[in-house]
Design an enzyme around this catalytic site. Sequence first.
Site, PDB file in Angstrom:
ATOM      1  N   SER A  22      19.135  -2.005 -13.776  1.00 23.82           N
ATOM      2  CA  SER A  22      18.251  -2.830 -12.952  1.00 23.82           C
ATOM      3  C   SER A  22      18.669  -2.676 -11.504  1.00 23.82           C
ATOM      4  O   SER A  22      19.797  -3.014 -11.125  1.00 23.82           O
ATOM      5  CB  SER A  22      18.377  -4.301 -13.351  1.00 23.82           C
ATOM      6  N   HIS A  47      14.795  -0.192 -14.234  1.00 20.25           N
ATOM      7  CA  HIS A  47      14.182  -1.527 -14.251  1.00 20.25           C
ATOM      8  C   HIS A  47      14.043  -2.044 -12.817  1.00 20.25           C
ATOM      9  O   HIS A  47      14.997  -2.048 -12.049  1.00 20.25           O
ATOM     10  CB  HIS A  47      15.090  -2.439 -15.059  1.00 20.25           C
ATOM     11  N   ASP A  49      12.870  -5.325 -10.630  1.00 24.63           N
ATOM     12  CA  ASP A  49      12.607  -6.765 -10.692  1.00 24.63           C
ATOM     13  C   ASP A  49      11.801  -7.211  -9.481  1.00 24.63           C
ATOM     14  O   ASP A  49      12.299  -7.199  -8.352  1.00 24.63           O
ATOM     15  CB  ASP A  49      13.938  -7.533 -10.722  1.00 24.63           C
ATOM     16  N   MET A  51       9.981 -10.226  -7.639  1.00 26.54           N
ATOM     17  CA  MET A  51       9.981 -11.701  -7.581  1.00 26.54           C
ATOM     18  C   MET A  51       9.198 -12.155  -6.355  1.00 26.54           C
ATOM     19  O   MET A  51       9.336 -11.571  -5.277  1.00 26.54           O
ATOM     20  CB  MET A  51      11.410 -12.231  -7.494  1.00 26.54           C
ATOM     21  N   HIS A  83       9.245  -5.248 -13.974  1.00 26.93           N
ATOM     22  CA  HIS A  83       9.292  -6.612 -14.516  1.00 26.93           C
ATOM     23  C   HIS A  83       8.728  -7.555 -13.456  1.00 26.93           C
ATOM     24  O   HIS A  83       9.381  -7.820 -12.445  1.00 26.93           O
ATOM     25  CB  HIS A  83      10.758  -6.937 -14.854  1.00 26.93           C
ATOM     26  N   MET A  85       7.960 -10.895 -12.052  1.00 26.34           N
ATOM     27  CA  MET A  85       8.239 -12.341 -12.048  1.00 26.34           C
ATOM     28  C   MET A  85       7.402 -12.932 -10.925  1.00 26.34           C
ATOM     29  O   MET A  85       7.921 -13.401  -9.906  1.00 26.34           O
ATOM     30  CB  MET A  85       9.741 -12.586 -11.844  1.00 26.34           C
ATOM     31  N   MET A 154      14.236 -12.466 -22.243  1.00 26.21           N
ATOM     32  CA  MET A 154      15.208 -12.849 -21.214  1.00 26.21           C
ATOM     33  C   MET A 154      16.406 -13.531 -21.878  1.00 26.21           C
ATOM     34  O   MET A 154      16.243 -14.482 -22.645  1.00 26.21           O
ATOM     35  CB  MET A 154      14.588 -13.813 -20.200  1.00 26.21           C
ATOM     36  N   GLY A 159      15.353 -14.760 -12.252  1.00 24.34           N
ATOM     37  CA  GLY A 159      15.437 -15.092 -10.829  1.00 24.34           C
ATOM     38  C   GLY A 159      16.685 -14.556 -10.157  1.00 24.34           C
ATOM     39  O   GLY A 159      16.662 -14.295  -8.962  1.00 24.34           O
ATOM     40  N   GLY A 162      23.589 -11.404 -12.246  1.00 18.49           N
ATOM     41  CA  GLY A 162      24.956 -11.893 -12.323  1.00 18.49           C
ATOM     42  C   GLY A 162      25.164 -13.160 -13.131  1.00 18.49           C
ATOM     43  O   GLY A 162      26.236 -13.762 -13.069  1.00 18.49           O
ATOM     44  N   ASP A 189      17.303  -8.696 -21.302  1.00 15.73           N
ATOM     45  CA  ASP A 189      17.552  -8.664 -19.851  1.00 15.73           C
ATOM     46  C   ASP A 189      18.320  -9.908 -19.432  1.00 15.73           C
ATOM     47  O   ASP A 189      17.828 -11.027 -19.572  1.00 15.73           O
ATOM     48  CB  ASP A 189      16.177  -8.600 -19.154  1.00 15.73           C
ATOM     49  N   GLY A 191      22.722 -10.672 -18.167  1.00 18.27           N
ATOM     50  CA  GLY A 191      24.087 -10.814 -18.677  1.00 18.27           C
ATOM     51  C   GLY A 191      24.484  -9.727 -19.658  1.00 18.27           C
ATOM     52  O   GLY A 191      25.349  -9.934 -20.513  1.00 18.27           O
ATOM     53  N   GLY A 211      22.128  -4.983 -14.670  1.00 12.87           N
ATOM     54  CA  GLY A 211      22.132  -4.922 -13.213  1.00 12.87           C
ATOM     55  C   GLY A 211      23.546  -4.916 -12.677  1.00 12.87           C
ATOM     56  O   GLY A 211      24.097  -3.867 -12.323  1.00 12.87           O
TER      57      GLY A 211
HETATM   58  C1  DX5 Z   1      16.905 -11.462 -13.630  1.00 12.63           C
HETATM   59  C2  DX5 Z   1      16.381 -10.065 -13.741  1.00 12.63           C
HETATM   60  C3  DX5 Z   1      17.324  -9.098 -14.316  1.00 12.63           C
HETATM   61  C4  DX5 Z   1      18.598  -8.894 -13.531  1.00 12.63           C
HETATM   62  C5  DX5 Z   1      19.707  -8.786 -14.519  1.00 12.63           C
HETATM   63  O1  DX5 Z   1      15.864 -12.312 -13.297  1.00 12.63           O
HETATM   64  O2  DX5 Z   1      15.201 -10.037 -14.545  1.00 12.63           O
HETATM   65  O3  DX5 Z   1      16.694  -7.844 -14.565  1.00 12.63           O
HETATM   66  O4  DX5 Z   1      18.580  -7.738 -12.729  1.00 12.63           O
HETATM   67  O5  DX5 Z   1      20.900  -8.795 -13.839  1.00 12.63           O
HETATM   68  P1  DX5 Z   1      22.330  -8.861 -14.576  1.00 12.63           P
HETATM   69  O6  DX5 Z   1      22.428  -7.624 -15.413  1.00 12.63           O
HETATM   70  O7  DX5 Z   1      23.280  -8.925 -13.450  1.00 12.63           O
HETATM   71  O8  DX5 Z   1      22.306 -10.097 -15.435  1.00 12.63           O
HETATM   72 ZN    ZN Z   2      14.381  -8.030 -15.089  1.00  6.37          ZN
END
Ligand code: DX5
Ligand code: ZN
Length: 231
Positions: A22, A47, A49, A51, A83, A85, A154, A159, A162, A189, A191, A211
């Site tokens: 990501s 990926h 993201d 937002m 993705h 959001m 998810m 949002g 980390g 997606d 953690g 990510g």
């Molecule tokens: C969160 C995103 C994820 C994010 C994951 O809203 O949809 O794709 O990049 O990040 P990590 O891998 O750090 O949890």
């Molecule tokens: Zn995502």
Amino acid sequence: MSAAASSSTIDELLGTRQVVPSILAADYARLGEQLGEVLAAGARVMHVDVMDGHFVPPITIGATIVDAIREQVHDAGGILDVHLMVEQPENHIDAFAEAGADIVSIHPEATPHAHRVLQSIREAGCRAGLVLNPSTPVDVVSEVVESLDLVLCMSVNPGYGGQSFIPASVDKLARLRQRLPAELPLEVDGGINERTIPESVSVGATLLVAGSAIFGADDPAEAFRRLQAAI
Ligand code: DX5
Ligand code: ZN
């Protein structure tokens, strides 16, 4: 102009287990360089993201960035997994399709007409995904399964990168896997790391978005290879 990857490339990648970097956690001042590192290490599904500051609090990136990276990713045999959001995703499907998205995923809470939006994603030439928040019941997939090319579960609240993987996601992935056609890709997606990959894969996840575990590492290529090995 054909902005997307070939259908056979997409089918092939979606039919395998992949760690999906990501770019949310990437260094945007060196985005091309960092993409090059993970592509060279074997990453093929990227990926993105998106937002909007409404559906989730942050504002991240839009179709111009997808357009900026599509050539590099497609030339390397990769695909772009977008993705969304964003509220009212129906207003943005064509822009992302034209920018080179191969997969576009939406949240059912973001539109009153998820079924129609999923169909419009396919009509725009992309694969259509539905994203379930931690609070979204798995049943939502049953009514639209014919319109789905992928389900994204998810494992954190969307949002932010980390965050820690929500443990109940393992059971949720297992319940989704039971409900979905065996060949339908199941993406997870949030953690995702060396510890959460094996438990997610064991219950049927096939695409593992990471990510911070990749771009937060000193050597993203090495981090990608370690995660891919954990599959
Ligand atoms: C969160 C995103 C994820 C994010 C994951 O809203 O949809 O794709 O990049 O990040 P990590 O891998 O750090 O949890
Ligand atoms: Zn995502």
